[in-house]
Design an enzyme around this catalytic site. Structure first.
Site, PDB file in Angstrom:
ATOM      1  CE1 TYR A 129       1.828 -17.491 -22.328  1.00 14.65           C
ATOM      2  CE2 TYR A 129      -0.447 -16.955 -22.911  1.00 14.65           C
ATOM      3  CZ  TYR A 129       0.653 -16.795 -22.078  1.00 14.65           C
ATOM      4  OH  TYR A 129       0.564 -15.947 -21.007  1.00 14.65           O
ATOM      5  CG  ASP A 169      -2.701 -14.088 -29.651  1.00 15.10           C
ATOM      6  OD1 ASP A 169      -2.003 -13.107 -29.948  1.00 15.10           O
ATOM      7  OD2 ASP A 169      -2.908 -14.447 -28.483  1.00 15.10           O
ATOM      8  CB  ILE A 173       0.330 -10.411 -29.315  1.00 12.90           C
ATOM      9  CG1 ILE A 173       0.956 -11.749 -28.914  1.00 12.90           C
ATOM     10  CG2 ILE A 173      -1.141 -10.391 -28.991  1.00 12.90           C
ATOM     11  CD1 ILE A 173       0.908 -11.984 -27.416  1.00 12.90           C
ATOM     12  CE  LYS A 177       4.033 -11.169 -25.146  1.00 13.25           C
ATOM     13  NZ  LYS A 177       4.632 -11.551 -23.850  1.00 13.25           N
TER      14      LYS A 177
END
Length: 494
Positions: free
Chosen positions: A145, A230, A232, A272
């Protein structure tokens, strides 16, 4: 400028990345079906707008949650006054229950190990401050990202060392790649404090296999460093293989209550899965009490508002609603992703096989003029400025192979997605026509050249027949035919 800090004047934020520049171009000329149908379509934003129509009816049916009431009585004063850094116990309990449900209740979470933050951005930066000092390093698998360059590095001074993954195995993490990154950090005299992964992956849209997670756990256990997962996008997995949390792997391996157990940390957010990025709700989950304590103190710089916690507590505690919401969310994500993939395939563009996320990792290598990042940027600029679609080039995600792009699909309606696909198809067709025209031009030139040589040869033969003393010199002299053969060839051509 001398009166400002180095942080204020440095250029390490990453705002000049093509990832952010594409957003800026979109904001100058945003597509709108009615008011600006020729504007830029935003496919560079990983936002989930597919199920907002399910959230608003819930709010209408639960006026107390929205109106700051409990059993019909206003609690405005209670919510308006100061709250401590720990957040509302009811909200933290509701949040960890929701996290467990997403993971099929194969793992449970202790609300006392949760630190609330203003989104996952704040959570990741806070963990950097807790786990590393300025000049230390974290290893990250590529592509990753683009915002991590800002979130992890900008204010903390922590370095990112890429773990280079390639398309040869679907960009999976391998031990040689991890070890190469670790050696690279050592060459730079950086102290590696941990590895950070996104699972499911942003930008790949894939879940990590259990063997990859085992590999990472073994590595951090051997090196005695941290692992941040992570997660998410954990609630966006819409088809098999299912999501496996790193916490599940730790428990299956009986590593709870060990040192490695305390060196694995999870980042989560409701941005998200519930499509609520504007609510700024993130969380750190850690089994290390020192990390939890330090992160809680740091959270004072990015608290979640009391009003938001109260509202979302009520929503997450409505188990019937959350179950129905997640099921419908998966269904809509799967359909939108399928429409994008099939539409691009008809345009001659393929995508990496994916099962999660709000985006596809799209292969446009065949559209590059050359296998370079300069050619990738040239293609990206054409897509943004001429095709009027903003997507994220792979170089902004630190991919080492030119020609890959992240294309988001969940932040738009079905009709807008169809328009975007049609624009891309027309663009690819135009490239094909230009290429075909170029080839045809080359063919015509070749035919004209051959025809000229043939006529020149024929004239030479004629001159030799008329005057054997004539000497003609050619840089290229084909085999001469007899007059009868020449005449037959001309007749056949006619």
């Amino acid at each position: 400028m001398g009166l400002l800090s180095r942080k204020a004047t440095c250029n390490t934020h990453g705002q000049d990345s093509s990832y952010f520049l594409g957003w800026q171009e979109y904001e100058k000329n945003p597509y709108n079906e009615v008011n600006n149908p020729n504007g830029i379509i935003q496919m560079g934003l990983a936002e989930n707008q597919l199920c907002l129509d399910l959230l608003e009816p819930w709010l209408m049916k639960n006026p107390d949650a929205l109106g700051l009431k409990r059993d019909g009585i206003s609690i405005f004063k209670e919510l308006a006054l100061f709250q401590d850094y720990n957040g509302f116990p009811a909200f933290k309990r509701a949040l960890v229950d929701f996290m467990g449900e997403i993971r099929g209740n194969k793992v449970s979470f202790d609300p006392n190990h949760v630190v609330l933050t203003a989104g996952a951005t704040s959570a990741n930066e806070t963990l950097m401050f807790c786990l590393a000092d300025q000049g230390d390093a974290f290893l990250l698998p590529t592509p990753y990202y683009p915002g991590f360059d800002r979130d992890l590095r900008w204010r903390t001074g922590v370095e990112i060392v890429p773990i280079h993954c390639t398309s040869s195995n679907g960009f999976k993490v391998t031990l040689p790649a991890i070890e190469q990154a670790y050696r690279q950090a050592q060459k730079r005299k950086l102290r590696v404090k941990g590895v950070l992964i996104t699972n499911p992956s942003n930008p790949l849209g894939t879940t990590m296999a259990r063997d990859e997670l085992d590999l990472l756990i073994n590595f951090i256990e051997d090196r005695q460093i941290h692992l941040i997962s992570d997660e998410i996008y954990s609630g966006t997995v819409f088809t098999s293989p299912s999501f496996v949390s790193v916490m599940e792997v730790l428990k299956d391996r009986n590593l709870d209550q060990t040192q490695v157990w305390e060196r694995v940390h999870i980042v989560y957010s409701l941005s998200k899965d519930l499509g609520l990025p504007g609510f700024r709700v993130g969380a750190i989950y850690s089994n290390d009490p020192v990390v939890v304590s330090a992160a809680t103190k740091m959270s004072s710089f990015g608290l979640v508002s009391s009003q938001t916690q109260y509202l979302l507590s009520a929503m997450l505690l409505d188990k019937k609603f959350t179950k129905e919401y997640m099921a419908e969310n998966h269904k809509r994500l799967q359909k939108q992703q399928k429409d994008l993939v099939s539409g691009l395939e008809k345009a001659g563009i393929r995508c990496l096989d994916s099962n999660a996320g709000l985006f596809c990792w799209v292969d446009m290598r065949h559209l590059l003029k050359s296998n370079t990042f300069e050619a990738e940027m040239e293609l990206w600029q054409k897509i943004v400025y001429h095709v009027k679609i903003n997507i994220s080039p792979g170089s902004s995600c630190h991919c080492i192979e030119p020609g890959w792009f992240r294309v988001c699909f969940a932040n738009m309606s079905e009709s807008t997605l169809k328009l975007a696909i049609q624009r891309l198809k027309s663009f690819v067709s135009s490239i094909g026509m230009k290429s075909q025209s170029h080839q045809e031009l080359k063919s015509l030139r070749r035919k004209a050249r051959n025809n000229w040589v043939f006529r020149l040869s024929l004239q030479s033969f004629y001159d030799r027949e008329q005057d054997t003393t004539t000497k003609v010199s050619f840089s290229y002299r084909p085999h001469f035919m007899s007059l009868s053969n020449i005449a037959a060839t001309l007749d056949a051509a006619a």
